[in-house]
Structure formats: C-alpha cells, structure tokens
Write a protein that holds these residues in place. Structure first.
Motif, PDB file in Angstrom:
ATOM      1  N   PHE A  47      35.276  40.255  39.931  1.00 50.38           N
ATOM      2  CA  PHE A  47      35.191  41.315  39.026  1.00 50.38           C
ATOM      3  C   PHE A  47      36.584  41.753  38.682  1.00 50.38           C
ATOM      4  CE2 PHE A  47      35.988  45.898  38.868  1.00 50.38           C
ATOM      5  CZ  PHE A  47      35.349  46.205  37.601  1.00 50.38           C
ATOM      6  N   ALA A  48      37.579  41.573  39.592  1.00 50.04           N
ATOM      7  CA  ALA A  48      39.038  41.569  39.369  1.00 50.04           C
ATOM      8  C   ALA A  48      39.471  40.529  38.543  1.00 50.04           C
ATOM      9  CB  ALA A  48      39.779  41.561  40.939  1.00 50.04           C
ATOM     10  N   ALA A  49      39.024  39.515  38.459  1.00 49.66           N
ATOM     11  CA  ALA A  49      39.464  38.478  37.423  1.00 49.66           C
ATOM     12  C   ALA A  49      39.029  38.991  36.042  1.00 49.66           C
ATOM     13  CB  ALA A  49      39.062  37.002  37.936  1.00 49.66           C
ATOM     14  N   SER A  50      37.816  39.596  36.078  1.00 49.61           N
ATOM     15  CA  SER A  50      37.243  40.040  34.893  1.00 49.61           C
ATOM     16  C   SER A  50      37.988  40.951  34.161  1.00 49.61           C
ATOM     17  CB  SER A  50      35.837  40.389  34.944  1.00 49.61           C
ATOM     18  OG  SER A  50      35.568  41.490  35.476  1.00 49.61           O
ATOM     19  N   LEU A  51      38.752  41.873  34.985  1.00 53.03           N
ATOM     20  CA  LEU A  51      39.589  42.973  34.234  1.00 53.03           C
ATOM     21  C   LEU A  51      40.851  42.618  33.295  1.00 53.03           C
ATOM     22  CD1 LEU A  51      39.992  44.854  37.503  1.00 53.03           C
ATOM     23  CD2 LEU A  51      38.454  45.559  35.854  1.00 53.03           C
ATOM     24  N   SER A  52      40.828  43.364  32.214  1.00 57.00           N
ATOM     25  CA  SER A  52      41.548  43.079  31.196  1.00 57.00           C
ATOM     26  C   SER A  52      41.738  44.113  30.077  1.00 57.00           C
ATOM     27  CB  SER A  52      41.189  41.664  30.471  1.00 57.00           C
ATOM     28  OG  SER A  52      42.097  41.353  29.397  1.00 57.00           O
ATOM     29  N   GLN A  70      41.042  52.833  35.794  1.00 55.32           N
ATOM     30  CA  GLN A  70      42.356  52.652  35.106  1.00 55.32           C
ATOM     31  C   GLN A  70      43.406  52.215  35.796  1.00 55.32           C
ATOM     32  OE1 GLN A  70      42.912  52.828  31.919  1.00 55.32           O
ATOM     33  NE2 GLN A  70      45.299  52.643  31.853  1.00 55.32           N
ATOM     34  N   GLN A  71      43.616  52.538  37.079  1.00 50.37           N
ATOM     35  CA  GLN A  71      44.631  52.272  37.918  1.00 50.37           C
ATOM     36  C   GLN A  71      44.387  50.864  38.483  1.00 50.37           C
ATOM     37  OE1 GLN A  71      43.092  55.222  38.058  1.00 50.37           O
ATOM     38  NE2 GLN A  71      45.074  56.336  37.738  1.00 50.37           N
ATOM     39  N   ILE A  72      42.997  50.519  38.587  1.00 51.14           N
ATOM     40  CA  ILE A  72      42.517  48.988  39.253  1.00 51.14           C
ATOM     41  C   ILE A  72      42.514  48.084  38.085  1.00 51.14           C
ATOM     42  CG2 ILE A  72      40.671  47.700  39.740  1.00 51.14           C
ATOM     43  CD1 ILE A  72      39.668  50.058  41.196  1.00 51.14           C
ATOM     44  N   ARG A  73      42.441  48.524  36.819  1.00 52.25           N
ATOM     45  CA  ARG A  73      42.640  47.680  35.338  1.00 52.25           C
ATOM     46  C   ARG A  73      44.114  47.084  35.148  1.00 52.25           C
ATOM     47  NH1 ARG A  73      40.570  49.044  29.671  1.00 52.25           N
ATOM     48  NH2 ARG A  73      42.383  50.710  29.632  1.00 52.25           N
ATOM     49  N   GLU A  74      44.938  48.427  35.496  1.00 54.36           N
ATOM     50  CA  GLU A  74      46.401  48.153  35.138  1.00 54.36           C
ATOM     51  C   GLU A  74      46.863  47.092  36.130  1.00 54.36           C
ATOM     52  OE1 GLU A  74      48.651  48.979  33.083  1.00 54.36           O
ATOM     53  OE2 GLU A  74      47.076  50.549  32.088  1.00 54.36           O
ATOM     54  N   LEU A  75      46.340  47.094  37.343  1.00 46.88           N
ATOM     55  CA  LEU A  75      46.983  46.170  38.531  1.00 46.88           C
ATOM     56  C   LEU A  75      45.947  44.738  38.550  1.00 46.88           C
ATOM     57  CD1 LEU A  75      49.193  46.660  39.985  1.00 46.88           C
ATOM     58  CD2 LEU A  75      48.594  48.706  39.056  1.00 46.88           C
ATOM     59  N   ARG A  77      45.759  41.622  37.488  1.00 44.32           N
ATOM     60  CA  ARG A  77      46.275  40.395  37.843  1.00 44.32           C
ATOM     61  C   ARG A  77      46.738  40.300  39.181  1.00 44.32           C
ATOM     62  NH1 ARG A  77      46.220  35.509  35.058  1.00 44.32           N
ATOM     63  NH2 ARG A  77      44.213  36.579  34.488  1.00 44.32           N
ATOM     64  N   PRO A  78      47.546  41.173  39.615  1.00 43.98           N
ATOM     65  CA  PRO A  78      48.079  41.236  41.103  1.00 43.98           C
ATOM     66  C   PRO A  78      47.044  41.237  41.985  1.00 43.98           C
ATOM     67  CG  PRO A  78      49.014  42.902  39.891  1.00 43.98           C
ATOM     68  CD  PRO A  78      48.568  42.287  38.923  1.00 43.98           C
ATOM     69  N   LEU A  79      46.102  42.250  41.731  1.00 45.56           N
ATOM     70  CA  LEU A  79      44.815  42.274  42.717  1.00 45.56           C
ATOM     71  C   LEU A  79      44.135  41.184  42.898  1.00 45.56           C
ATOM     72  CD1 LEU A  79      43.835  45.975  42.143  1.00 45.56           C
ATOM     73  CD2 LEU A  79      44.725  45.030  44.018  1.00 45.56           C
ATOM     74  N   THR A  80      44.025  40.161  41.493  1.00 48.48           N
ATOM     75  CA  THR A  80      43.126  38.914  41.668  1.00 48.48           C
ATOM     76  C   THR A  80      43.941  37.950  42.622  1.00 48.48           C
ATOM     77  OG1 THR A  80      42.312  39.764  39.510  1.00 48.48           O
ATOM     78  CG2 THR A  80      42.002  37.295  40.089  1.00 48.48           C
ATOM     79  N   ILE A  81      45.228  37.962  42.515  1.00 48.79           N
ATOM     80  CA  ILE A  81      45.801  37.136  43.362  1.00 48.79           C
ATOM     81  C   ILE A  81      45.978  37.534  44.689  1.00 48.79           C
ATOM     82  CG2 ILE A  81      48.316  36.196  43.635  1.00 48.79           C
ATOM     83  CD1 ILE A  81      48.460  36.308  40.622  1.00 48.79           C
ATOM     84  N   VAL A  82      45.923  38.735  45.096  1.00 49.30           N
ATOM     85  CA  VAL A  82      45.970  39.054  46.538  1.00 49.30           C
ATOM     86  C   VAL A  82      44.502  38.705  47.042  1.00 49.30           C
ATOM     87  CG1 VAL A  82      45.673  41.100  47.951  1.00 49.30           C
ATOM     88  CG2 VAL A  82      47.779  40.942  46.270  1.00 49.30           C
TER      89      VAL A  82
END
Length: 455
Positions: A47-52, A70-75, A77-82
């Motif tokens: 799901f994090a990888a789908s955010l854009s 909104q806060q999760i979408r803004e972050l 890519r870094p959340l996906t990497i974590v």
C-alpha cells in the motif's frame, strides 16, 4: 537525499512514532511461527508503494487528503523504504526447509532489464539516481526471494500470500472510503475519475485489478459465511471503484482476469458478456453521447467518459516504434537525470533500450506465459488446484496484458511490480509442490512394485 530528512521529520511527529513503534513490534514478533505478521507487513509495504501524488503542467499540487492520509502520502516513498528495510530483516531470519527453486525464472529476466536500465542511466543520466534506483530494486528483489518466496513452505503460507495481496486492496479501499466520506473531491478531481491515494486513475485501476483475483480466491475458498460475505462486499467495491476510474486499461485487465478465473465455471453467457464489455471499453470513448443515448438516460454518467480520447496512446506508441527503428540495438539516447517510460512497458523497452533490453524483457514475458501454461495443466487435477492456479494465472496474465498500455513493469519500487513478483513466487510454489507430490507418488509406486515383486 531529501526523503531521509523528510523521514526524520516525520518520525518526530506522534503519527510517525506510532508507525515506527508498530513496525518494530512486527519486526520483533514476526517469524515462521507467526507468519501472518510478516505477510501483513508485505501488505503495508504494497500500500505504501502505491501512494503517489498527481501532477502535471496545470496541477502542481493536488488537493490535500484528510488526516492522516495526507501526512502518510507526503512520506510515501521514505515509508516504503523503511518498510522494505523491516521486511529484509525478517526475510534474513527465514529458514528454508524443503524448497529448492525459490527464484522464478521470469524474475531473473526482469533483473536483467533493470540492469540495462541502470547502465543506460550511468551513461546518460545522473550517477546518484542510477545507484539509488539499482539499490532499491535490488533490495526489493532480495526481499521477495528471501522473504515471501521462502515463507511459502506450506498451504497456510500460500493462503496468507494471497491474503497479503488482497489486504493491499482492503487497506486501499478503507482509506479511500474514509477519504470519500469527508472530502470526495480530493480523490476524484481529475474529470470526476477516481484516482484515490494513487498518482492517477490508471494506477488506481491497476491496483484494483491486481487485487481482484485474490478477493475472488478468498471468496470461493472461504467456508465461513461471514467471511465469504465480507470478501463478496470487497469484490463488489473493487468493481465499483474500477468503473469509477474510467480506465480502459483497467477494464481490459479485469476482463482478462475474470475470464481466466472463471474459464471452466462461467459458461458461455459470462464469456459473451465479458467480450461485449471489452468492446464497449474500447468503443465508447470514441462515440458521441448522442450516438448511444438519444433519450438522455446516460447523460448524467457520460461525463466520466466523454473526456477520454480513443487515441491517447497512439502518439506515444508510434514514438517508441520510431526510436526503435532509428536506434535498434541500444535504443534512443535520452537527456536528463533519469530514463522515463511512457504508456507501454513492452514498446517502452524497444524504444528506450533497443534489442539489448527487449530480448530479456520478452524472455520475461515468455517464461511467465510458460508458468501460466503449467498452472493451467495443474488446474485440472482437483478443485483445490483449480482455485490456487486460477488466482495466480488471472493475476499474472492481467498484469502482463496491462503492461501493453502502462509502463509499470519497468518500475523499481511500486505496488504493480511487487504484485507481479508475488504472483510469480506463488505460481512457482504451486509448481514445485506439484512436482514434489508427483515425485513422492512415483517413489511410492516403485516401492510397492518392488515389494510385490519380492513377494
């Protein structure tokens, strides 16, 4: 490395602390005795990888989502990497018990394609971006091979693998229902089409279509009526969301997916209905409302389709073909930091990488199709095999078909490429289990024959 600074800023917030503590808890608790936690982390990663965020020359900043989306979408890519890092740690703890072939052959070919992209960016683009892209894609492949592929040791983990893909759709659905209940415009501001928390309506359609076979598998494989009803509801919501995207790519993918899943069940009526659905998806955008709706019955919904151009991809495709004819071996050189692909994975490789990239790309397609044929033969063995083979066949083939008009097969850290990899390792597991059972059956036959001969 702006995303690293963004990540540390996000961690300092209450929401960031909650997500980090939750991730560490899953990391410490997840193991082969608690497999659901690891698979749930895969779903969160997907799901994090789908955010854009949508953006073009007219819209530089899309409407904001509600808290905390909104806060999760803004972050995103870094959340996906974590999350990818957490999954790698869990994957390294995994023990392989009996599996011998944990790397599906198609993944080897797609790695070759990404390697060629890496060297081309090194030659023409930004050095740092080339190594960052190669590192993220390499870690993704390593995670899938050492994690989900090795987790697939038994029937329970296969069920959880399908469940994990479905859970991406569930999280996506719940997040967007929550958003729509407060502010629908933020996820439908492009001509009224549904894009949700993804970057555009086509990405939303691909996500929905990639998860739909798993919804169907869980629906028909579930004996509990309450859960069966729950998966039926999510299946209906997925189809509704797909229609709201007004994506012809998603429509064709879903038709392919459903035809494959119900190939021996639906009968001729289902096939005829779906064939007409494909024709409608292709022809409706090129018609005028007055051609199909003289009484005005469809006028209220036509605005979802009248902005679609039946030839939106013709220019991109002809451009790729022209580049291939001009630079047939290595593809056309590019300017800028990175190599960008337009609206086709297959033609994009031809135009941008030439035959050097096209050969492994089409070998990826061929080896994937070979897997689908093997699964088709296995699906006739029993009802259990039919459902397991069908979910992989429908998911994988629909993603290959969708790659004709979208370039997601060339992504390096997206849900779409993760879904392709997960379907491949699930299919690889089914084939290896069938081979193991066949070898065991043959050995038992030989033992019985030897025993009867001695008697």
């Amino acid at each position: 490395m702006d995303f690293i600074n963004q990540l540390f800023d996000f961690i300092a917030t209450p929401l960031g602390l909650i997500l980090i503590v939750g991730g560490l808890f899953i990391l410490l608790q997840a193991n082969q005795k608690r497999p659901r936690l690891g698979w749930f982390l895969v779903a969160l990663f997907g799901f994090a990888a789908s955010l854009s965020k949508f953006g073009n020359e007219f819209i530089t900043e899309p409407p904001p989502l509600v808290f905390p989306l909104q806060q999760i979408r803004e972050l995103g890519r870094p959340l996906t990497i974590v999350l990818l890092g957490l999954l790698i740690v869990i994957a390294l703890k995994t023990k392989n018990y009996w599996r011998k072939k944990i790397i599906p052959k198609p993944i080897v070919y797609i790695v070759l394609v990404q390697s060629i992209i890496f060297f081309k960016i090194l030659a023409y683009g930004n050095l740092g971006f080339a190594f960052l892209s190669a590192a993220t894609f390499g870690v993704l492949v390593l995670m899938v091979i050492l994690g989900p592929s090795r987790w697939l040791q038994n029937e329970h983990n296969f069920q959880l693998g399908v469940w994990a893909i479905a859970m991406v759709g569930v999280i996506f659905g719940i997040a967007n229902i929550y958003q729509a209940s407060i502010n629908l415009y933020a996820i439908t501001f492009i001509h009224g089409w549904f894009l949700g928390t993804t970057g555009n309506p086509h990405h939303a359609a691909v996500l929905i279509t990639a998860t739909l076979p798993c919804f169907l598998f869980l629906l028909f494989n579930q004996k509990n009526l309450w859960f069966k009803g729950l998966w039926a509801v999510f299946s209906a919501l997925a189809i509704f969301g797909l229609l709201m995207t007004a994506s012809r790519t998603g429509a064709i993918m879903s038709v392919v997916s459903i035809l494959i899943f119900f190939r021996y069940r639906g009968g001729n009526l289902l096939r005829i209905v779906l064939i007409f659905a494909v024709i409608a998806a292709l022809l409706l955008p090129s018609l005028s409302p007055t051609d199909v709706d003289t009484s005005g019955i469809l006028s209220n919904t036509w605005n979802k389709w009248d902005n679609l151009d039946s030839n939106t991809r013709a220019g991109v495709w002809s451009g790729y073909w022209g580049r291939f004819l001009e630079y047939p071996l290595f593809g056309a050189p590019f300017r800028g930091d990175r190599l960008l692909f337009g609206e086709s994975s297959w033609l994009g490789v031809l135009g941008s990488l030439g035959l050097v990239g096209a050969v492994p790309m089409f070998m990826f397609a061929w080896s994937s199709i070979q897997m689908i044929f093997k699964l088709e033969r296995l699906s006739t063995i029993s009802q259990d095999y039919y459902l397991k083979c069908s979910v992989v066949m429908s998911g994988l083939l629909s993603l290959l078909v969708g790659g004709i008009s979208e370039a997601y097969l060339l992504g390096n850290l997206t849900f779409s490429i993760l879904a392709v990899f997960l379907y491949l390792v699930l299919g690889n597991y089914i084939i290896e289990v069938a081979q193991r059972d066949y070898d065991y059956f043959r050995s038992q036959q030989q033992k019985n024959y030897m025993f009867s001969s001695e008697s």
